[in-house]
Design a protein around this motif. Structure first.
Motif, short mmCIF file in Angstrom:
data_model
loop_
_atom_site.label_atom_id
_atom_site.label_comp_id
_atom_site.label_asym_id
_atom_site.label_seq_id
_atom_site.Cartn_x
_atom_site.Cartn_y
_atom_site.Cartn_z
N ILE A 54 23.14 -4.77 -13.31
CA ILE A 54 23.80 -6.02 -13.73
C ILE A 54 25.46 -5.59 -13.99
CG2 ILE A 54 24.00 -7.71 -15.72
CD1 ILE A 54 21.14 -7.36 -16.24
N ARG A 55 26.20 -6.50 -13.57
CA ARG A 55 27.92 -6.52 -13.67
C ARG A 55 28.24 -6.81 -14.90
NH1 ARG A 55 30.84 -6.25 -8.50
NH2 ARG A 55 29.51 -4.42 -7.48
N GLN A 56 29.07 -5.74 -15.78
CA GLN A 56 29.88 -6.35 -16.97
C GLN A 56 31.18 -6.66 -16.32
OE1 GLN A 56 31.06 -3.15 -19.59
NE2 GLN A 56 30.94 -4.55 -21.30
N PRO A 57 31.48 -8.08 -16.42
CA PRO A 57 32.71 -8.66 -15.91
C PRO A 57 33.76 -7.99 -16.49
CG PRO A 57 31.53 -10.15 -17.23
CD PRO A 57 30.58 -9.17 -17.33
N GLU A 58 34.09 -7.54 -17.65
CA GLU A 58 35.09 -6.86 -18.15
C GLU A 58 34.55 -5.68 -19.32
OE1 GLU A 58 38.90 -8.79 -19.96
OE2 GLU A 58 37.27 -10.49 -19.78
N ALA A 59 35.36 -4.73 -19.43
CA ALA A 59 34.94 -3.72 -20.39
C ALA A 59 35.28 -3.99 -21.68
CB ALA A 59 35.62 -2.44 -19.72
N LEU A 60 34.41 -4.98 -22.31
CA LEU A 60 34.58 -5.43 -23.64
C LEU A 60 33.74 -4.83 -24.68
CD1 LEU A 60 34.54 -9.30 -23.00
CD2 LEU A 60 36.49 -7.88 -23.26
N GLY A 61 33.47 -3.55 -24.35
CA GLY A 61 32.75 -2.51 -25.15
C GLY A 61 31.32 -2.31 -25.09
N LEU A 62 30.96 -1.24 -25.99
CA LEU A 62 29.65 -0.81 -25.55
C LEU A 62 28.32 -2.08 -25.92
CD1 LEU A 62 27.44 1.53 -24.87
CD2 LEU A 62 27.79 2.15 -27.10
N GLY A 63 28.88 -2.64 -26.99
CA GLY A 63 27.81 -3.42 -27.48
C GLY A 63 27.89 -4.77 -26.38
N HIS A 64 29.04 -5.16 -26.04
CA HIS A 64 29.08 -6.14 -24.90
C HIS A 64 28.28 -5.92 -23.53
CE1 HIS A 64 30.87 -8.48 -21.68
NE2 HIS A 64 30.61 -9.28 -22.38
N ALA A 65 28.48 -4.62 -23.27
CA ALA A 65 27.70 -3.96 -22.12
C ALA A 65 26.10 -4.11 -22.29
CB ALA A 65 27.90 -2.43 -21.71
N ILE A 66 25.54 -3.75 -23.65
CA ILE A 66 24.06 -3.97 -23.77
C ILE A 66 23.72 -5.38 -23.63
CG2 ILE A 66 22.44 -3.53 -25.48
CD1 ILE A 66 24.19 -0.89 -26.37
N LEU A 67 24.55 -6.27 -24.12
CA LEU A 67 24.50 -7.67 -24.34
C LEU A 67 24.26 -8.31 -22.84
CD1 LEU A 67 24.01 -10.09 -26.27
CD2 LEU A 67 26.44 -10.18 -26.36
N CYS A 68 24.81 -7.66 -21.94
CA CYS A 68 25.00 -8.28 -20.55
C CYS A 68 23.51 -8.03 -20.02
CB CYS A 68 25.68 -7.31 -19.58
SG CYS A 68 27.50 -7.67 -19.93
N ALA A 69 22.74 -7.22 -20.71
CA ALA A 69 21.15 -7.08 -20.07
C ALA A 69 20.26 -8.06 -20.72
CB ALA A 69 20.72 -5.70 -20.25
N SER A 70 20.83 -8.95 -21.74
CA SER A 70 19.98 -9.59 -22.64
C SER A 70 18.91 -10.88 -21.96
CB SER A 70 20.82 -10.56 -23.77
OG SER A 70 21.45 -11.43 -22.81
N HIS A 71 19.47 -11.08 -20.36
CA HIS A 71 18.53 -12.06 -19.83
C HIS A 71 17.39 -11.19 -19.15
CE1 HIS A 71 21.84 -11.00 -17.34
NE2 HIS A 71 21.03 -11.32 -16.08
N VAL A 72 17.50 -10.02 -19.02
CA VAL A 72 16.17 -9.45 -18.45
C VAL A 72 15.36 -8.53 -19.59
CG1 VAL A 72 17.13 -9.12 -15.96
CG2 VAL A 72 17.76 -7.14 -17.87
#
Ligand code: UTP
Length: 299
Positions: free
Chosen positions: A104-122
């Motif tokens: 899953i791509r993280q569109p912008e490096a907005l932090g580790l918490g944001h990176a984890i949130l990018c997986a919320s739909h899976v």
């Protein structure tokens, strides 16, 4: 409600600036310790813990990671043709059997918490999940750190975070946990405290198992330190609602490979333990005249 742990998130979307220039065109996670890239050790640690779905949070500059876990038909058929079976073996189990890799791509490096949130739909809303930071290498001759934590999670049915003692004068480099009781119940988390402020010398080391609530809390976590969505902030919110235990990895050793010194130490020690290389590398290291090898003064 308890659910079996089968998913792990590995965030690899950071820019790896501490390793420049090496990481200008090569992902930090593809730097090798002896003969394997860091990410391969991490994926295998997750698989050993019973993880079947690994979600890589990635970036357009990190395609080499996906390629590493993909089949390379041309290379395989060449090795087969030339009967180079040992070399074929070296690439045969790069992706552990029974493991799916999801990118899953993280569109912008907005932090580790944001990176984890990018997986919320899976990750299903009632599903626990693990997080492994790929720059921390956890050596163990048998049962890896996440496998030990997964055993413990089966008993406690709540979030479990790997902790490790660090020298008191180095607490300002890490997230530090305040714990109570012998079972290491976490009562507070402080990001990079001064030695005077630090509630303990137990640092958070990059392996986590979270209840599904953490993902929900991340959705409402506001940008914190450095304008980034911080995992530590969501963990602090989780502490207000649920029990979270610290876990000390047993019988192994961790290496902070996000840092040059830790990365070099990992390479030396993994090489010394290597069944093929260990003995000759030991002889080589013992032959070094360390009084001769000194840093050159910079001009
Ligand atoms: P680091 O703070 O180590 O960042 O992130 P980094 O960019 O990898 O390395 P340096 O400090 O610039 O050298 C910890 C982990 O979180 C991931 C990173 O890839 C690393 O695995 N991360 C961090 C993301 O995936 N996205 C982010 O927005 C931030």
């Amino acid at each position: 409600m308890y659910r079996k742990l089968t998913k792990a998130i590995i965030p690899v979307a950071g820019l790896g600036t501490r390793f420049l220039p090496a990481t200008k065109a090569i992902p930090k996670e593809m730097l090798t310790v002896v003969d394997k890239p860091l990410i391969q050790y991490i994926v295998h640690e997750a698989a050993q813990a019973g993880i079947t779905d690994i979600i890589l949070i990635t970036h357009s500059s990190k395609n080499a990671i996906e390629n590493h876990f993909d089949t390379h038909y041309e290379l395989e058929s060449k090795l087969l043709e030339s009967a180079k079976h040992d070399r074929l073996d070296a690439i045969a189990d790069i992706t552990p059997p029974g493991v799916n890799l999801i990118s899953i791509r993280q569109p912008e490096a907005l932090g580790l918490g944001h990176a984890i949130l990018c997986a919320s739909h899976v990750v299903a809303p009632d599903e626990p999940f693990a997080v492994l930071l790929p720059d921390v290498l956890m050596y163990h001759p048998q049962q890896g750190c996440l496998a030990q934590m997964a055993e413990y999670y089966k008993q406690v049915h709540t979030s479990v975070v790997a902790l490790e003692q660090v020298p008191s004068d180095q607490v300002d480099k890490y997230g530090i946990a305040a714990v109570k009781d012998a079972d290491l119940r976490i009562v507070d988390l402080v990001e990079k405290p001064t030695p005077e402020e630090a509630p303990s010398n137990l640092s958070v080391v990059g392996r986590y198992i979270f209840t599904p609530r953490l993902m929900q809390l991340l959705k409402s976590t506001k940008p914190g330190k450095g304008g980034e969505i911080q995992l530590t902030d969501a963990m602090a919110d989780l502490l207000n609602e649920q029990v979270m235990f610290g876990f000390e990895f047993k019988g192994g050793k961790s290496y902070d490979c996000g840092d040059k010194q830790g990365f070099l130490e990992a390479n030396v020690e993994y090489a010394l333990r290597d069944p093929q290389l260990g003995s000759s590398f030991h002889t080589y290291l013992s032959s070094l005249d360390l009084t001769e090898l000194k840093p050159k003064k910079s001009k």
